[in-house]
Scaffold this motif. Structure first.
Motif, PDB file in Angstrom:
ATOM      1  N   ALA A  35      46.382  29.815  41.960  1.00 25.34           N
ATOM      2  CA  ALA A  35      45.225  28.962  42.222  1.00 25.34           C
ATOM      3  C   ALA A  35      44.576  28.570  40.907  1.00 25.34           C
ATOM      4  O   ALA A  35      44.597  29.317  39.944  1.00 25.34           O
ATOM      5  CB  ALA A  35      44.228  29.700  43.101  1.00 25.34           C
ATOM      6  N   ALA A  36      43.998  27.364  40.881  1.00 23.19           N
ATOM      7  CA  ALA A  36      43.335  26.884  39.672  1.00 23.19           C
ATOM      8  C   ALA A  36      42.220  27.838  39.297  1.00 23.19           C
ATOM      9  O   ALA A  36      41.419  28.227  40.121  1.00 23.19           O
ATOM     10  CB  ALA A  36      42.767  25.497  39.905  1.00 23.19           C
ATOM     11  N   GLY A  37      42.204  28.215  38.022  1.00 24.20           N
ATOM     12  CA  GLY A  37      41.114  29.037  37.536  1.00 24.20           C
ATOM     13  C   GLY A  37      41.285  30.507  37.794  1.00 24.20           C
ATOM     14  O   GLY A  37      40.462  31.302  37.374  1.00 24.20           O
ATOM     15  N   SER A  38      42.339  30.886  38.500  1.00 23.54           N
ATOM     16  CA  SER A  38      42.520  32.321  38.715  1.00 23.54           C
ATOM     17  C   SER A  38      43.626  32.824  37.812  1.00 23.54           C
ATOM     18  O   SER A  38      44.565  32.106  37.505  1.00 23.54           O
ATOM     19  CB  SER A  38      42.865  32.604  40.169  1.00 23.54           C
ATOM     20  N   ALA A  85      36.725  36.138  38.908  1.00 28.89           N
ATOM     21  CA  ALA A  85      38.100  35.941  38.417  1.00 28.89           C
ATOM     22  C   ALA A  85      38.129  34.859  37.348  1.00 28.89           C
ATOM     23  O   ALA A  85      38.809  34.993  36.331  1.00 28.89           O
ATOM     24  CB  ALA A  85      39.022  35.579  39.575  1.00 28.89           C
ATOM     25  N   HIS A  86      37.378  33.796  37.567  1.00 26.26           N
ATOM     26  CA  HIS A  86      37.338  32.718  36.577  1.00 26.26           C
ATOM     27  C   HIS A  86      36.731  33.214  35.260  1.00 26.26           C
ATOM     28  O   HIS A  86      37.198  32.882  34.178  1.00 26.26           O
ATOM     29  CB  HIS A  86      36.532  31.535  37.112  1.00 26.26           C
ATOM     30  N   MET A  87      35.678  34.014  35.360  1.00 23.54           N
ATOM     31  CA  MET A  87      35.070  34.580  34.147  1.00 23.54           C
ATOM     32  C   MET A  87      36.082  35.431  33.391  1.00 23.54           C
ATOM     33  O   MET A  87      36.191  35.351  32.169  1.00 23.54           O
ATOM     34  CB  MET A  87      33.857  35.439  34.526  1.00 23.54           C
ATOM     35  N   PRO A 131      38.543  23.607  35.297  1.00 22.55           N
ATOM     36  CA  PRO A 131      39.014  23.441  36.671  1.00 22.55           C
ATOM     37  C   PRO A 131      38.655  24.678  37.481  1.00 22.55           C
ATOM     38  O   PRO A 131      38.920  25.803  37.045  1.00 22.55           O
ATOM     39  CB  PRO A 131      40.532  23.295  36.511  1.00 22.55           C
ATOM     40  N   PHE A 132      38.037  24.489  38.613  1.00 20.38           N
ATOM     41  CA  PHE A 132      37.653  25.618  39.460  1.00 20.38           C
ATOM     42  C   PHE A 132      37.766  25.175  40.900  1.00 20.38           C
ATOM     43  O   PHE A 132      37.071  24.242  41.326  1.00 20.38           O
ATOM     44  CB  PHE A 132      36.214  26.048  39.130  1.00 20.38           C
TER      45      PHE A 132
END
Lengths: 208, 173
Positions: A35-38, A85-87, A131-132
């Protein structure tokens, strides 16, 4: 030297000659996509770093890298989980630092993300258009009293009420915005994020 | 229409575009470098660069090819900037979930991994992106004939590796 045009009529030059082969080829190339951003499931230190640099990076972000192996991050439908997760995906943003980004750079990212702040937060140490969940969002970090506080401006993520974030030593809140969308404000467990959260929530306007 | 609305519309258009194309851009980047982390970084950077220039894109129908070219440039830039190590198949294998229901899939991925870069890229562009030989030729700055030759050789080598066909006229000069 290649024989240009030699195989123009050869089945091997294009799909169609062998259905079983072409099907297998297409399936093999279509690997699963994170997934985007993960973070990716098998995240490792970047291959191109020298051994010395890789070692220092591993020491610096060791805890975070370990977190990437946590199965909870591999797939999630939960907004709070995706925020953390994005952080973790951008560990360089989570440093305690006195460096600040230029006002112009900060404003530009917010503009590109479709947002503006009537009052800019002080001490923004990191800003990026990311991207998120399929959208480009503003991701920035404010240096608060005890350390970095991460802010994601999420015009396309609607929450009905405040959502608590409590993951991997991070605490925070996802706050619904009056004009739609939401913001996520997250810091370490010992950080009081309320000041940053309220300041951003009050100052934010979407560029509609 | 105000400038702000125009900005928002652009952002939504680009969001939709990146959401739709990201999976195949990621796969293309992955097969260029055979590394998930590298693919993730390249695609993220390419999308950021793409967004910055999106307002200047005159023909929306060319957006896909345009983004592919950005990914390709970004990969080359990363390759020049960093000292990329040789990719080891064991590392590569760890990044892909094993296809327990079809061992041929693993064999095919191994064979694709072993292909020369010059053969793997046009194959990925053709199969993943649906590019024609002419489009691949434009992107890779080759003649159309050279692309067809590379596609032929790529398939021939894969078939040979999988024991699926005779070795075609595949001599190197």
């Amino acid at each position: 030297m290649e024989h240009e045009g030699k195989n123009l009529r050869d089945d091997n030059a294009g799909p169609g000659g062998d259905d079983a082969f072409e099907s297998l080829l297409a399936r093999a190339l279509r690997i699963d996509v994170p997934a985007a951003g993960s973070p990716v499931a098998t995240r490792r230190p970047r291959r191109w770093l020298s051994i010395a640099v890789a070692a220092s990076v591993l020491i610096a972000v060791g805890v975070t890298v370990n977190n990437f192996y946590d199965a909870r991050y591999f797939s999630s439908d939960d907004l709070a989980t995706d925020v953390v997760a994005h952080m973790n995906h951008e560990p360089g943003s989570l440093r305690r630092t006195e460096s600040v980004v230029a006002t112009g750079e900060f404003d530009q990212v917010l503009q590109q993300a479709g947002a503006r702040l009537s009052v800019a937060p002080p001490a923004v140490s990191y800003v990026r258009l990311c991207p998120f969940r399929g959208h480009m969002v503003a991701h920035f970090v404010v240096q608060a009293s005890h350390g970095p506080v991460t802010v994601l401006l999420l015009p396309d993520e609607r929450v009905d009420t405040r959502v608590a974030v409590d993951e991997d030593g991070f605490i925070g809140t996802i706050v619904p915005m009056q004009d739609g969308g939401s913001i996520a404000v997250v810091g370490k467990a010992d950080e009081d994020i309320s000041e940053v959260r309220d300041q951003i929530a009050n100052a934010l306007r979407w560029r509609l | 229409m105000t400038a702000a609305k125009s900005e928002l519309e652009l952002r939504r258009e680009f969001n939709d575009l990146s959401l739709r194309l990201r999976p195949d851009l990621y796969r293309y980047a992955f097969w260029l470098g055979r590394d998930r982390q590298l693919a993730e970084d390249v695609v993220q950077e390419a999308l950021l660069r793409g967004w910055k220039a999106f307002g200047n894109l005159e023909d929306a129908s060319s957006a896909k090819a345009w983004l592919i070219s950005i990914v390709r440039r970004e990969f080359a830039r990363t390759f020049e900037r960093k000292r990329l190590e040789t990719v080891d198949f064991k590392d590569f294998e760890e990044q892909l979930s094993s296809a327990e229901d079809d061992p041929r899939l693993d064999e095919m991925r191994h064979a694709i991994f072993e292909l020369d870069d010059d053969y793997r890229e046009p194959l990925a562009l053709q199969v993943l992106m649906g590019h024609t030989a002419r489009e691949i030729a434009q992107l890779m700055e080759l003649s159309e004939g050279a692309v067809l030759t590379r596609l032929h050789r790529a398939r021939a080598r894969l078939k040979q590796a999988l024991g699926m066909a005779q070795v075609a006229d595949d001599s190197e000069h």
